[in-house]
Design a protein around this motif. Structure first.
Motif, PDB file in Angstrom:
ATOM      1  N   GLY A 136       0.818  -1.243  -0.060  1.00 45.48           N
ATOM      2  CA  GLY A 136       0.141  -0.034  -0.149  1.00 45.48           C
ATOM      3  C   GLY A 136       0.803   1.393   0.001  1.00 45.48           C
ATOM      4  N   SER A 165      -5.016   3.368 -11.145  1.00 48.10           N
ATOM      5  CA  SER A 165      -5.858   3.637  -9.937  1.00 48.10           C
ATOM      6  C   SER A 165      -4.740   4.492  -8.955  1.00 48.10           C
ATOM      7  CB  SER A 165      -5.978   2.330  -9.046  1.00 48.10           C
ATOM      8  OG  SER A 165      -4.522   1.618  -8.750  1.00 48.10           O
ATOM      9  N   SER A 206      -8.397   3.083  -3.751  1.00 41.18           N
ATOM     10  CA  SER A 206      -8.405   1.860  -3.124  1.00 41.18           C
ATOM     11  C   SER A 206      -9.882   1.273  -2.920  1.00 41.18           C
ATOM     12  CB  SER A 206      -7.698   1.950  -1.715  1.00 41.18           C
ATOM     13  OG  SER A 206      -6.583   2.034  -1.742  1.00 41.18           O
ATOM     14  N   ASP A 213      -9.474  -8.388  -3.887  1.00 39.26           N
ATOM     15  CA  ASP A 213      -9.038  -7.226  -3.137  1.00 39.26           C
ATOM     16  C   ASP A 213      -9.239  -7.288  -1.689  1.00 39.26           C
ATOM     17  OD1 ASP A 213      -8.232  -6.060  -5.741  1.00 39.26           O
ATOM     18  OD2 ASP A 213     -10.210  -4.873  -6.046  1.00 39.26           O
ATOM     19  N   ILE A 215      -8.465  -5.888   1.900  1.00 39.40           N
ATOM     20  CA  ILE A 215      -7.700  -5.053   2.650  1.00 39.40           C
ATOM     21  C   ILE A 215      -7.868  -5.721   4.192  1.00 39.40           C
ATOM     22  CG2 ILE A 215      -7.849  -2.556   3.610  1.00 39.40           C
ATOM     23  CD1 ILE A 215      -8.438  -1.756   0.513  1.00 39.40           C
ATOM     24  N   GLU A 241      -1.759   7.581  -1.885  1.00 40.30           N
ATOM     25  CA  GLU A 241      -1.647   6.225  -1.766  1.00 40.30           C
ATOM     26  C   GLU A 241      -1.963   5.531  -0.629  1.00 40.30           C
ATOM     27  OE1 GLU A 241      -1.000   4.409  -4.689  1.00 40.30           O
ATOM     28  OE2 GLU A 241      -0.910   2.427  -3.742  1.00 40.30           O
ATOM     29  N   SER A 244      -5.374   6.547   1.013  1.00 42.24           N
ATOM     30  CA  SER A 244      -6.682   5.666   0.566  1.00 42.24           C
ATOM     31  C   SER A 244      -7.163   4.478   0.910  1.00 42.24           C
ATOM     32  CB  SER A 244      -6.297   5.668  -1.079  1.00 42.24           C
ATOM     33  OG  SER A 244      -5.422   4.618  -1.450  1.00 42.24           O
ATOM     34  N   THR A 245      -5.700   3.658   1.226  1.00 49.77           N
ATOM     35  CA  THR A 245      -5.859   2.502   2.307  1.00 49.77           C
ATOM     36  C   THR A 245      -6.478   2.854   3.680  1.00 49.77           C
ATOM     37  OG1 THR A 245      -4.112   1.538   1.014  1.00 49.77           O
ATOM     38  CG2 THR A 245      -4.624   0.480   3.069  1.00 49.77           C
TER      39      THR A 245
ATOM     40  N   ASN B 351      -9.874   0.458 -10.610  1.00 54.59           N
ATOM     41  CA  ASN B 351      -8.925  -0.219  -9.961  1.00 54.59           C
ATOM     42  C   ASN B 351      -8.426  -1.170 -11.107  1.00 54.59           C
ATOM     43  OD1 ASN B 351      -8.316   0.026  -7.319  1.00 54.59           O
ATOM     44  ND2 ASN B 351      -9.666  -1.581  -6.484  1.00 54.59           N
TER      45      ASN B 351
END
Lengths: 285, 430
Positions: A136, A165, A206, A213, A215, A241, A244-245, B351
């Motif tokens: 991430g 993305s 994200s 996907d 998380i 980056e 967003s996570t 994505n």
């Protein structure tokens, strides 16, 4: 106007560079400088490459303090800073959970169990369960490095994309006042949810809409199940980056704290219930 | 060259297209010539032994009768139900015999197909060759080395075709694998492994009230008639190993036992052997009948890659980098806009819809495309008939069967005598 674009596979996705108005020979050289840099970063940061510096650290750092390169030392330090500023929602120490290893106690992991010795530039893990995964972080860091490299090479307008993305823009569109990026409805691709104007800015998205996907919430080690897409726009591709996570995981209070800690954020949260999009927007000062 | 697609009728044409294929496999050359052959003369065939395998060969030959102008004119079996069944399957048109000599005596017959139990292969083959017939004989060649050598000697002295039923020699996966090996794609072969695992007792039911038929029906289980797993299964894979390694072993060691089916059988129900080649390469083989999880496979390992022909897979140690991905659609649109001096659409943020091809490599690549309906067991009969039309053996075909049978039997000997066996002088081919 002439325009150059080139695409290559890098960091498990595709890297694309678009440069307006510069001749092909010059652009090819710039593109190949970018790939060289990406290759260097991947060989340092990828836990999928057995010979990478991060893989060596993962193998050895529980046994003894390991001397790492100045750059990796700085990177890992900044990950710890992000861990703190994001209220522990951004955590690079969950590698073993990501690898689906069972029987890992949540108490045994956490970025705060990565110990730094500033004097010797060494890193050590306080727990045998720590495995660093910079998934991430890597693309954002790479965009940061590529942006700085291109600026150094004299580029004043560029559109740089990682897997569509994570996007970083230099300058603006040659025929517009900004670069324009659109966010579509996941279930209705012809339907636009929002557009974002970027000038020397970055955006990262994200989500957990696709089957693969996953998380992980560092607080409980579990996969985030609420279906959503988070898009973060800000000046730094790395902040975008990481955040967003973090925002995928953060609860309301944590979101407030994150918005306080970072300036210039524009965050779009699209939550899906029965394929219906529900939109929330956040801004920091 | 990546994907050779081969259907039965296409086989020759495709093989011709690849010069390398012809060079490597002389038995394809005869099929290539087969295309230009005079088909007006009918090739007449007699089948000796019409059990399960023989019936299948009869079925193929009947299917081929029009396309390559052949006719099964005689069938022979000394077991009454098989004898009757063969008459039925040929609609009474073929002459039927209990005694194989009667088939061999038929002047009109050009070629004999032998699918009797193993221990009967040798004398029938020798008699047929001496009578001037060409012979297709099922693998393995014989129950003992003396018979194998006798068959070879008769083949050479009569000059008649003798082809042993190793159908993998006609399978596109194996042919392409050999081409890849010869082209150095998997590097130097340093180890080969093969196995054939089943989970059943190998017994065939006896007709009610006829226990005296046990040894006739279940001949595979008795040492007098068969070497069990070695002659019935291993011989195929030993042929493949020698073929891809392009040489013969220099020694074999092994061990076998009956550890599961203690039902009066005499042949081993599990075997494990190591064949050694002169350059140090080992071929590690095992077979068993009490677990079928791993099925069957030949794994050919070189310093640059691995081939698994049964599952049609190739793996490279250092796969080439995947091709550059295509640019995303949004970027192409953006590029067109700028080239036209426009500022229009937003570039969609998604994505990633594109996934690198690395995973494909992890699962291996196909060795060769195989089309439905292709049957190498049938193609090998076409090749045999082509040799028969030509009237002379095709270089290298018989020898594949010979060395496979020799090393199958030497493997059995290594297990029986519990020692390392090397090739006896008398088995060398001059």
């Amino acid at each position: 106007m002439q325009v150059y674009q080139n695409t290559a596979s890098s960091m498990g996705t595709r890297f694309n560079l678009l440069l307006p108005g510069i001749d092909k020979f010059e652009c090819d050289q710039r593109f190949s400088s970018c790939l060289q840099e990406l290759n260097r970063l991947e060989n340092m940061l990828s836990c999928f490459i057995p010979t990478s510096e991060i893989s060596f650290l993962n193998d050895q750092a529980f046994n003894a303090p390991i001397k790492v390169s100045d750059e990796l030392f700085t990177i890992l330090n900044s990950c710890l800073t992000y861990y703190e500023l994001t209220e522990k929602t951004f955590d690079i120490s969950l590698g073993k959970i990501i690898d689906n290893q069972e029987r890992i106690l949540i108490e045994e992991i956490g970025a705060d169990k990565v110990l730094f010795n500033d004097k010797d530039k060494t890193v050590q893990f306080a727990s045998a369960q720590i495995k660093l995964n910079l998934g991430g972080f890597g693309k954002g860091y790479a965009l940061l490095k590529i942006r700085d490299l291109l600026i150094k090479l004299g580029v004043s307008s560029a559109f740089i994309s990682f897997g569509e993305s994570s996007i970083c823009c230099i300058g603006k569109h040659p025929y517009g006042d900004y670069w324009l990026v659109g966010i579509q409805d996941f279930y209705h691709k012809d339907k636009s949810i929002d557009t974002l104007k970027l000038v020397d800015q970055s955006v990262s998205t994200s989500g957990n809409m696709k089957v693969n996907d996953h998380i992980i919430n560092p607080a409980n080690g579990k996969v985030v199940t609420a279906k959503k897409l988070i898009t973060v726009k800000c000046n730094s591709p790395l902040d975008a980056e990481v955040l967003s996570t973090a925002f995928m995981i953060a609860d309301n209070l944590q979101k407030v704290k994150i918005l306080e800690a970072f300036s210039g954020l524009e965050i779009l949260e699209v939550t899906y219930n029965n394929q219906i999009a529900e939109i929330s927007k956040y801004k920091s000062q | 060259m990546n994907n050779i697609k081969i259907t039965r009728r296409d086989f020759v044409g495709k093989a011709i297209a690849s010069g390398a294929l012809i060079m490597a496999y002389p038995w394809l050359k005869v099929m290539a010539e087969d295309q230009a052959m005079d088909y007006s003369r009918k090739v007449k065939v007699g089948i000796i032994g019409v059990g399960s395998r023989g019936l299948l060969l009869l079925h193929y030959l009947t299917e081929l009768s029009e396309s390559i102008n052949i006719e099964v004119v005689a069938v022979c079996d000394n077991y009454e139900p098989h004898y009757q069944r063969a008459i039925e399957r040929t609609s009474g048109k073929a002459k039927a015999f209990y005694d194989y000599q009667k088939v061999i005596e038929m002047d009109e017959i050009d070629a004999i197909v032998i699918a009797t139990p193993l221990f009967q292969h040798a004398h029938i083959t020798v008699d047929a060759l001496k009578a001037g017939k060409h012979v297709f004989c099922e693998k393995a060649m014989a129950r003992n080395l003396e018979d194998v050598k006798r068959m070879a000697d008769t083949h050479y002295s009569t000059g008649k075709v003798l082809q042993i039923g190793h159908q993998r020699m006609f399978d596109p996966r194996y042919l392409k694998a050999l081409e890849l090996v010869n082209a150095g794609e998997i590097g130097r072969i340093t180890q080969m492994r093969a196995y054939w695992h089943r989970n059943n007792d190998w017994r065939r039911p006896l007709p009610e009230g006829k226990p005296e038929l046990e040894r006739k029906i279940n001949w595979r289980l008795y040492k007098e008639y068969s070497c069990g797993l070695m002659t019935e299964l291993a011989s195929h894979q030993i042929q493949v190993a020698n073929w891809l390694k392009n040489t013969q072993p220099i020694s074999v060691m092994g061990t076998g036992s009956i550890n599961y089916w203690n039902d009066g059988r005499e042949v081993y129900d599990n075997v494990a052997l190591i064949y050694s080649y002169e350059d140090g390469t080992k071929f590690i083989y095992d077979s068993m009948t009490s677990n079928r999880h791993y099925g069957l496979e030949e794994q050919i390992m070189g310093d640059k890659g691995t081939l698994e022909m049964e599952v049609n897979k190739k793996y490279l140690e250092n796969p080439p980098p995947p091709p550059d991905p295509p640019p995303p659609a949004g970027i192409v649109q953006l590029m067109n806009d700028i080239q036209s001096g426009l500022f229009n659409d937003a570039i969609p943020l998604t994505n990633s819809s594109w996934i690198p091809e690395l995973k494909v490599e992890g699962n291996g690549l196909s060795i060769a495309e195989r089309e439905d309906g292709f049957d190498e067991s049938k193609v090998q009969l076409e090749a045999f008939i082509a040799s028969v039309r030509k009237g002379v053996p095709t270089t290298g075909v018989f020898e594949q069967g010979y060395w496979a049978s020799v090393w199958t039997l030497l493997g059995q000997q290594a297990m029986d005598e519990d020692r390392i066996i090397i090739l006896p002088n008398e088995m060398k081919l001059s």
